[in-house]
Design a protein around this motif. Structure first.
Motif, PDB file in Angstrom:
ATOM      1  N   PRO A 295       0.812  -1.226   0.000  1.00  0.00           N
ATOM      2  CA  PRO A 295       0.000   0.000   0.000  1.00  0.00           C
ATOM      3  C   PRO A 295       0.839   1.267   0.000  1.00  0.00           C
ATOM      4  N   PHE A 296       0.241   2.345  -0.506  1.00  0.00           N
ATOM      5  CA  PHE A 296       0.892   3.651  -0.523  1.00  0.00           C
ATOM      6  C   PHE A 296       0.819   4.343   0.833  1.00  0.00           C
ATOM      7  N   MET A 297      -0.001   3.826   1.742  1.00  0.00           N
ATOM      8  CA  MET A 297      -0.143   4.469   3.047  1.00  0.00           C
ATOM      9  C   MET A 297      -0.388   3.397   4.105  1.00  0.00           C
ATOM     10  N   ALA A 298      -0.227   3.815   5.350  1.00  0.00           N
ATOM     11  CA  ALA A 298      -0.494   2.905   6.474  1.00  0.00           C
ATOM     12  C   ALA A 298      -0.839   3.718   7.703  1.00  0.00           C
ATOM     13  N   LYS A 299      -1.457   3.055   8.678  1.00  0.00           N
ATOM     14  CA  LYS A 299      -1.732   3.708   9.951  1.00  0.00           C
ATOM     15  C   LYS A 299      -0.410   4.034  10.645  1.00  0.00           C
ATOM     16  N   LYS A 300      -0.463   5.007  11.523  1.00  0.00           N
ATOM     17  CA  LYS A 300       0.744   5.404  12.238  1.00  0.00           C
ATOM     18  C   LYS A 300       1.314   4.256  13.071  1.00  0.00           C
ATOM     19  N   ASP A 301       0.457   3.259  13.390  1.00  0.00           N
ATOM     20  CA  ASP A 301       0.905   2.112  14.200  1.00  0.00           C
ATOM     21  C   ASP A 301       2.106   1.410  13.561  1.00  0.00           C
ATOM     22  N   LEU A 302       2.071   1.251  12.231  1.00  0.00           N
ATOM     23  CA  LEU A 302       3.175   0.594  11.530  1.00  0.00           C
ATOM     24  C   LEU A 302       4.462   1.395  11.707  1.00  0.00           C
ATOM     25  N   TYR A 303       4.366   2.715  11.520  1.00  0.00           N
ATOM     26  CA  TYR A 303       5.555   3.565  11.604  1.00  0.00           C
ATOM     27  C   TYR A 303       6.069   3.695  13.031  1.00  0.00           C
ATOM     28  N   LYS A 304       5.184   3.510  14.020  1.00  0.00           N
ATOM     29  CA  LYS A 304       5.648   3.537  15.417  1.00  0.00           C
ATOM     30  C   LYS A 304       6.517   2.312  15.702  1.00  0.00           C
ATOM     31  N   ILE A 305       6.102   1.140  15.182  1.00  0.00           N
ATOM     32  CA  ILE A 305       6.907  -0.069  15.389  1.00  0.00           C
ATOM     33  C   ILE A 305       8.259   0.080  14.689  1.00  0.00           C
ATOM     34  N   SER A 306       8.246   0.569  13.451  1.00  0.00           N
ATOM     35  CA  SER A 306       9.486   0.653  12.663  1.00  0.00           C
ATOM     36  C   SER A 306      10.433   1.734  13.174  1.00  0.00           C
ATOM     37  N   GLY A 307       9.879   2.741  13.886  1.00  0.00           N
ATOM     38  CA  GLY A 307      10.704   3.844  14.364  1.00  0.00           C
ATOM     39  C   GLY A 307      10.608   5.095  13.510  1.00  0.00           C
ATOM     40  N   GLU A 322      -3.878  13.518  15.200  1.00  0.00           N
ATOM     41  CA  GLU A 322      -3.726  12.555  16.298  1.00  0.00           C
ATOM     42  C   GLU A 322      -4.664  12.846  17.465  1.00  0.00           C
ATOM     43  N   GLU A 323      -4.953  14.118  17.692  1.00  0.00           N
ATOM     44  CA  GLU A 323      -5.775  14.488  18.844  1.00  0.00           C
ATOM     45  C   GLU A 323      -7.260  14.300  18.581  1.00  0.00           C
ATOM     46  N   LYS A 324      -7.670  14.328  17.317  1.00  0.00           N
ATOM     47  CA  LYS A 324      -9.097  14.275  16.999  1.00  0.00           C
ATOM     48  C   LYS A 324      -9.535  12.944  16.378  1.00  0.00           C
ATOM     49  N   ASP A 325      -8.676  12.332  15.554  1.00  0.00           N
ATOM     50  CA  ASP A 325      -9.092  11.174  14.748  1.00  0.00           C
ATOM     51  C   ASP A 325      -8.717   9.858  15.412  1.00  0.00           C
ATOM     52  N   ASP A 326      -9.611   8.864  15.269  1.00  0.00           N
ATOM     53  CA  ASP A 326      -9.336   7.533  15.808  1.00  0.00           C
ATOM     54  C   ASP A 326      -8.180   6.874  15.073  1.00  0.00           C
ATOM     55  N   GLU A 327      -8.130   7.080  13.774  1.00  0.00           N
ATOM     56  CA  GLU A 327      -7.067   6.493  12.968  1.00  0.00           C
ATOM     57  C   GLU A 327      -6.331   7.598  12.209  1.00  0.00           C
ATOM     58  N   VAL A 328      -5.023   7.614  12.349  1.00  0.00           N
ATOM     59  CA  VAL A 328      -4.186   8.559  11.623  1.00  0.00           C
ATOM     60  C   VAL A 328      -3.298   7.763  10.669  1.00  0.00           C
ATOM     61  N   PHE A 329      -3.271   8.170   9.407  1.00  0.00           N
ATOM     62  CA  PHE A 329      -2.482   7.494   8.385  1.00  0.00           C
ATOM     63  C   PHE A 329      -1.321   8.392   7.946  1.00  0.00           C
ATOM     64  N   ALA A 330      -0.379   7.798   7.245  1.00  0.00           N
ATOM     65  CA  ALA A 330       0.704   8.574   6.625  1.00  0.00           C
ATOM     66  C   ALA A 330       1.102   7.904   5.323  1.00  0.00           C
ATOM     67  N   LEU A 331       1.385   8.722   4.303  1.00  0.00           N
ATOM     68  CA  LEU A 331       1.904   8.185   3.044  1.00  0.00           C
ATOM     69  C   LEU A 331       3.292   7.611   3.302  1.00  0.00           C
ATOM     70  N   ARG A 332       3.613   6.536   2.616  1.00  0.00           N
ATOM     71  CA  ARG A 332       4.868   5.837   2.918  1.00  0.00           C
ATOM     72  C   ARG A 332       6.087   6.594   2.380  1.00  0.00           C
ATOM     73  N   PRO A 333       7.107   6.828   3.225  1.00  0.00           N
ATOM     74  CA  PRO A 333       8.357   7.411   2.742  1.00  0.00           C
ATOM     75  C   PRO A 333       9.334   6.349   2.263  1.00  0.00           C
ATOM     76  N   MET A 334       9.082   5.069   2.635  1.00  0.00           N
ATOM     77  CA  MET A 334       9.886   3.928   2.192  1.00  0.00           C
ATOM     78  C   MET A 334       9.048   2.664   2.398  1.00  0.00           C
ATOM     79  N   THR A 335       9.481   1.549   1.794  1.00  0.00           N
ATOM     80  CA  THR A 335       8.635   0.342   1.823  1.00  0.00           C
ATOM     81  C   THR A 335       9.095  -0.728   2.797  1.00  0.00           C
TER      82      THR A 335
END
Length: 507
Positions: A295-307, A322-335
Motif C-alpha cells: 500500500p501507498f499508506m499505512a496507519k501510524k501504528d506501523l511507523y511507530k513499530i518501525s521507528g 492525532e488528537e481528533k481522529d481515531d485512525e491517523v495514516f501517513a503516506l509511505r516514505p519507504m517500503t
C-alpha cells in the motif's frame, strides 16, 4: 627547540614560537605568497596561529580543500560587510563556505539582481582597502551584550546554544565584526576575484517553521582567469541541466497549482520509465527477487513499530489529526516496514533464507521547498527497492550481490565510471537521532567495513550520514553543477527485524 614535522616528512626546528605564516615564509617566499591557511595537528587554522610546541604542520593553498574553504569563508564575510554598509538594518545569520563557493543568509526582503550588482561593487571596495583580519574572543556574557547592542538576534541565538565554557571567537575586518569559529585569511585584499551568482529564499536553519531568509550565493578565486573559467563551466552546466533539457524534450513538466516537487511525466518520459522498470524487474527476478506490491499508506501504528514515527515524522505526509481522529495514516516514505509483512505472514525456515523481496515503489517525502530541483529531489518519486531477510552468515554474500546488481545497473545506463562510494556511519555524538545501542552500531559498522574492504571498494567515511536504523553504502555522483547526489544506497538494517519480531526456525 620546537620540532615541526612538515607535509613531506621533513622536520623543521624553531628556536622559539612562530606563527604558521612565518613558518610558511621560512620554507619559501613563493609558498608564503599563496598560503591561505594551515593544518596544525590535523586541524585547519589561521596562518596567524602561533606554534609553541612540537607539532605536525601543512601549509594550505587554494589547491587544498582547507585552503579553498578558508578563502571562500573570508569572501562570505566580505559580502556580509558590504551588506551592512549598504543596508545597515539587515540582520546577519550564518555564512559558510560550500563546495563551489559560499553563501550568507540575511534577514531581509529578497535582494534583486540590481542589489547584487551594488553589493559586488561594495565588495570590490572592501578588497581594495586590503583590511587586516584579526581574531579575538569574548566571554558568553560579553558576546551576548555585544550583539544585543548591535540588535543581531540570530547571533545571540547561536551563542546561547554553545556549551558552557566554550571559547567564543570573533573576527574583525575594518568596522565589521562577526561571530565566527574561523579560520580566515590574513587580509581582505587576498580575495582577488569573486562573483555573486544568485539570491534565493532559505528558511532559518532549514526548518520551514522558521522565518524565510534571503540567501546570497557567490564564488571566489585567487585569479580572475580562474573565475572566468568557472563561470564559463557554470553556463555550460546550465545548458546540460536535466531540469532544462527534460522540459525542452517534453519528458516532464510541473504545474504551480499541483505543487512543487510533484512532476508530471509526459508520454516520452513515461515511456522511458516503462522501459527501465521492465528491464530492472526482469533483472531482479533473474537474481532471485520476489516481486511485491504494497500500500501507498499505512496507519501510524506501523511507523511507530518501525521507528519512522519518532525519527522521520517531519519528512512524512501525515493524513489526519492525532488528537481528533481515531485512525491517523501517513503516506509511505519507504517500503521496508511494508515488505517485511510478507516475511511475517507465517513462520519461516532457515531453508527459505535469504528471502529477497523487491518492488518498484512510489514513495512520498515532505522535502523542504529549497531542496527541490527538477527530478533530483521531489515529493513523490518512484524507485527500485529491494529488502533482503538473511541469516548473519549470509550477510557478506548478499551485500556483495547487492553491490554487483548496483554496478550492473550503473553500467547499463553508462554511469559506472562516474561514481564514488561513501560509507555512511552514525554520529556517536548525537545518539538520539538513531535507534539501537552504541555497541550494536559499532559492531555492525565494523562488519560493514570488513565487507567493503573484502570487496576492494574505494570508499570514504562520513559520520552522521547513516539512516536512523543502520549504516549504509551510498553510491554518489556529481551532477552538472558539481553537487553530489546519491544514486543508490545499500543499507544494513539491524533494528527492524527485531522490532517486528522476524524469526526463523534454524537447522
Amino acid at each position: 627547540m620546537i620540532k615541526v614535522t612538515l607535509k613531506n616528512g621533513n622536520i623543521m626546528e624553531l628556536e622559539g614560537p612562530k606563527t604558521c605564516g612565518e613558518v610558511a615564509a621560512a620554507i619559501s617566499e613563493g609558498l608564503a605568497r599563496v598560503a591561505m591557511a594551515a593544518e596544525l595537528n590535523g586541524e585547519v587554522v589561521d596562518l596567524r596561529t602561533v606554534i609553541d610546541k612540537d607539532c605536525a604542520l601543512s601549509i594550505l593553498t587554494f589547491e587544498d580543500e582547507g585552503g579553498r574553504r578558508t578563502f571562500r569563508h573570508t569572501a562570505s564575510h566580505i559580502l556580509a560587510q558590504a551588506v551592512k554598509r549598504l543596508y545597515p538594518d539587515v540582520k546577519l545569520t550564518i555564512g559558510p563556505s560550500i563546495d563551489n563557493g559560499f553563501y550568507y543568509d540575511f534577514d531581509t526582503p529578497p535582494f534583486t539582481a540590481e542589489d547584487l550588482e551594488k553589493l559586488e561593487a561594495e565588495m570590490k571596495k572592501i578588497v581594495k582597502e586590503d583590511l587586516p583580519i584579526t581574531r579575538f574572543t569574548k566571554t558568553r556574557e560579553e558576546a551576548i551584550a555585544f550583539f544585543e547592542e548591535k540588535n543581531e538576534p540570530y547571533k545571540i541565538e547561536l551563542i546561547q546554544e554553545l556549551p558552557e565554557g566554550e571559547e567564543i571567537s570573533f573576527y574583525q575586518q575594518g568596522e565589521f565584526i562577526d561571530l565566527c569559529a574561523g579560520p580566515h585569511l590574513p587580509r581582505t585584499g587576498m580575495v582577488k576575484a569573486f562573483k555573486l551568482t544568485s539570491a534565493t529564499g532559505a528558511y532559518w536553519r532549514g526548518d520551514s517553521k522558521n522565518k524565510m531568509l534571503c540567501r546570497v550565493y557567490g564564488t571566489a578565486f585567487p585569479k580572475a582567469s580562474q573565475l572566468e573559467e568557472y563561470l564559463t563551466q557554470l553556463e555550460e552546466a546550465k545548458k546540460r541541466d536535466h531540469n532544462k533539457i527534460g522540459r525542452e524534450l517534453e519528458y516532464f513538466t510541473t504545474v504551480e497549482y499541483i505543487g512543487q516537487g510533484l512532476p508530471i511525466l509526459m508520454p516520452k518520459g513515461a515511456k522511458v520509465i516503462q522501459i527501465l522498470q521492465r528491464f530492472v524487474e526482469d533483472e531482479e527476478y533473474r537474481r532471485g527477487y520476489l516481486l511485491t506490491k504494497t500500500p501507498f499508506m499505512a496507519k501510524k501504528d506501523l511507523y511507530k513499530i518501525s521507528g519512522h514515527w519518532d525519527h522521520y515524522r517531519e519528512g512524512m505526509f501525515v493524513l489526519g489529526d492525532e488528537e481528533k481522529d481515531d485512525e491517523v495514516f501517513a503516506l509511505r516514505p519507504m517500503t521496508c516496514p511494508f515488505q517485511f509483512q510478507v516475511y511475517l505472514a507465517r513462520m519461516r525456515s532457515y531453508r527459505e533464507l535469504p528471502m529477497r523481496l523487491s518492488e518498484t515503489s512510489t514513495l512520498f517525502r515532505n522535502e523542504a521547498s529549497g531542496e527541490m530541483h527538477g527530478l533530483i529531489r521531489v515529493r513523490q518519486f518512484t524507485i527500485s527497492e529491494g529488502h533482503i531477510a538473511c541469516r548473519p552468515d549470509q550477510l557478506e554474500q548478499e551485500f556483495s550481490d547487492c553491490v554487483d546488481l548496483a554496478r550492473y545497473m550503473l553500467k547499463a545506463v553508462g554511469l559506472d565510471e562516474d561514481v564514488s562510494y561513501r560509507f555512511s556511519k552514525w554520529d556517536e555524538n548525537n545518539k538520539e537521532k538513531y535507534i539501537g545501542s552504541a555497541e550494536q552500531w559499532e559492531e555492525v559498522q565494523n562488519r560493514m567495513r570488513e565487507i567493503l574492504d573484502d570487496l576492494n571498494i574505494p570508499y570514504t567515511e562520513a559520520a552522521g550520514e547513516a539512516a536512523f536504523y543502520g549504516p549504509k553504502l551510498d553510491i554518489q555522483i556529481k551532477n552538472v553543477h558539481g553537487k553530489e547526489d546519491t544514486l543508490i544506497t545499500i543499507q544494513i538494517d539491524f533494528q527492524l527485524a527485531e522490532r517486528f519480531g522476524m524469526e526463523y526456525i534454524d537447522a
